[in-house]
Scaffold this active site. Structure first.
Site, short mmCIF file in Angstrom:
data_model
loop_
_atom_site.label_atom_id
_atom_site.label_comp_id
_atom_site.label_asym_id
_atom_site.label_seq_id
_atom_site.Cartn_x
_atom_site.Cartn_y
_atom_site.Cartn_z
CE1 TYR B 122 94.23 45.76 117.52
CE2 TYR B 122 95.02 47.19 119.29
CZ TYR B 122 95.15 46.68 118.01
OH TYR B 122 96.19 47.10 117.21
CG ASN B 145 92.52 44.87 106.80
OD1 ASN B 145 91.86 44.40 105.88
ND2 ASN B 145 92.49 46.16 107.14
CB CYS B 153 92.91 47.42 110.63
SG CYS B 153 94.24 47.45 109.44
CG HIS B 154 94.34 53.43 109.75
ND1 HIS B 154 93.72 52.88 108.64
CD2 HIS B 154 93.84 54.68 109.86
CE1 HIS B 154 92.92 53.78 108.09
NE2 HIS B 154 92.95 54.87 108.82
CD GLU B 180 91.49 58.12 108.98
OE1 GLU B 180 90.77 58.01 109.98
OE2 GLU B 180 91.60 57.22 108.12
#
Lengths: 181, 236
Positions: B122, B145, B153-154, B180
């Site tokens: 952040y 979001n 945003c993850h 991912e």
């Protein structure tokens, strides 16, 4: 002699036979493949990604891919060629995704010229190589694959293998001589 | 042919044993991860003619007024399905953030630059948008979001590496980060010696065994691969 060149019992199934077994859903074949390759895979992954949990994660991810896509294997290649391709693919991808600042494998400093200290020096020198060169160096010196096999594993020409190896070895010697100065 | 072995001592140093219990642990982990299966999510998607404006897990509804908006919603749905199956590492569908306030917009724009499979804090976002002290406000902006997943945003965590929050639940955040890590980002094809962003239609024509993963475009080029003209991979 490393595991890669160890003579194999005649009754043991080939890598290709194990892959066919896995593709057919045989869990025993998968367990045999893991037994056969885990030490070699771990040696490569540890040298690519360091001592933390990442190496183990990489080996698991590679074996998961092999488990899921064994049916995609074709015997135009040796079984081991495809297995090493999957492993190096996973290691290089994980290296790309590492948090910045952790690109180098940092380990506690050990004084004196013990084998452990030598190993740390080698680790540090390796960590400074670009991942492609490092993978090729490991396939050559840890896994003892031929230039032709390394070229097939990484989908590159034999000439590129030789160029990358020569460059990697030069860089390793330079790093090691810096350490020992 | 066996490679020359002029560095015999090097080989000895490079070859550590696997840790104890490794085989059992590995087989168990692979079985568990395999059993997990794909993330089955349906999305409610709202699109305008300029892009996807809202995207949330839901029942699969589409809100789109024009032909072009409907096409974009369809494209988003298709790309999301590929992404969740580990077949895609990037989105080409445009987003429409015109309804978003300027501060949140700058937060979402910065978030969109975080590469696939990587994470940032952040604080990193706050510094990047020139509001170093607004770390908490960054968290709030990400919590609202409107286009989850497409604006990733993850991929934003606390500075200490802990998960922080996620509007769609921390379990999904963990699953997306795991997905991912498992999915490659930059993939070459050994037949055409072309390197693509994973999910490019040129790459998808080839089966798994022809794929070679690279850590950067620079490395791929050094190995004799050229960048795909369709998906245009670049190095950050």
């Amino acid at each position: 002699m490393t595991a890669a060149t160890a003579p194999r019992d005649r009754d043991e199934p080939s890598d290709a036979a194990l892959l066919a077994g896995i593709a057919a859903g045989d869990h025993g074949s998968f367990a045999s493949l893991v037994e056969r390759y885990q030490a070699r895979f771990f040696a490569v992954a540890r040298r690519m990604l360091g001592d933390g949990g990442e190496a183990e994660d990489a080996v698991q991810t590679a074996l998961l891919r092999i488990f899921r896509s064994a049916a995609d294997y074709r015997d135009e290649w040796r079984g081991s060629t495809w297995l090493y391709r999957v492993l190096t693919n996973v290691c290089i991808d994980l290296w790309r995704k590492r948090p910045r600042g952790r690109a180098a494998v940092l380990e506690p400093h050990v004084q004196a010229t013990t084998p452990a200290a030598d190993r740390l020096d080698v680790d540090r020198a390796l960590a400074r190589l670009a991942p492609e060169a490092r993978a090729i160096l490991l396939l050559c010196y840890v896994e003892e694959l031929s230039y032709g096999e390394i070229a097939a594993v990484r989908g590159i020409s034999v000439n590129t293998v030789k160029t990358q190896l020569a460059r990697a070895k030069r860089a390793m010697r330079r790093h090691l001589s810096e350490v020992n100065r | 042919m066996t490679p020359r072995t002029d560095d015999v001592s090097l080989r000895g140093l490079l070859n550590p044993p696997a840790p104890p219990g490794f085989t059992e642990r590995t087989i168990r982990a692979v079985r568990e991860r395999n059993a997990r299966g794909d993330l089955a999510l349906r999305f409610d998607i709202a699109a305008s003619s300029s892009g996807v404006a809202r995207l949330r897990p839901g029942t699969g509804q589409t809100a789109a007024d024009t032909l072009r908006a409907r096409a974009l919603a369809g494209q988003a749905r298709e790309e999301l399905a590929e992404y969740l199956r580990g077949l895609r590492s990037f989105f080409t569908v445009p987003v429409d953030l015109s309804a978003v306030a300027p501060f949140q917009r700058s937060v979402l724009d910065a978030t969109a630059t975080i590469p696939f499979g990587e994470v940032r804090s952040y604080r990193w976002i706050a510094e990047r948008i020139g509001s170093a002290k607004a770390v908490r406000a960054v968290g709030t902006a990400l919590g609202h979001n409107p286009v989850s997943i497409v604006v990733p945003c993850h991929r934003v965590l606390r500075t200490d590496g802990s998960l922080g929050g996620y509007a769609l639940g921390l379990e999904l955040k963990t699953r997306l980060l795991g997905l991912e890590r498992e999915t490659p980002a930059l993939v070459g094809t050994d037949i055409t010696r072309t390197v693509c962003r994973h999910g490019c239609s040129d790459e998808q024509r080839f089966s798994e065994r022809h794929r070679v993963v690279f850590s950067s475009l620079r490395e791929a080029r050094a190995a004799g691969y050229r960048a795909c003209r369709r998906c245009r991979p670049t190095d950050a």
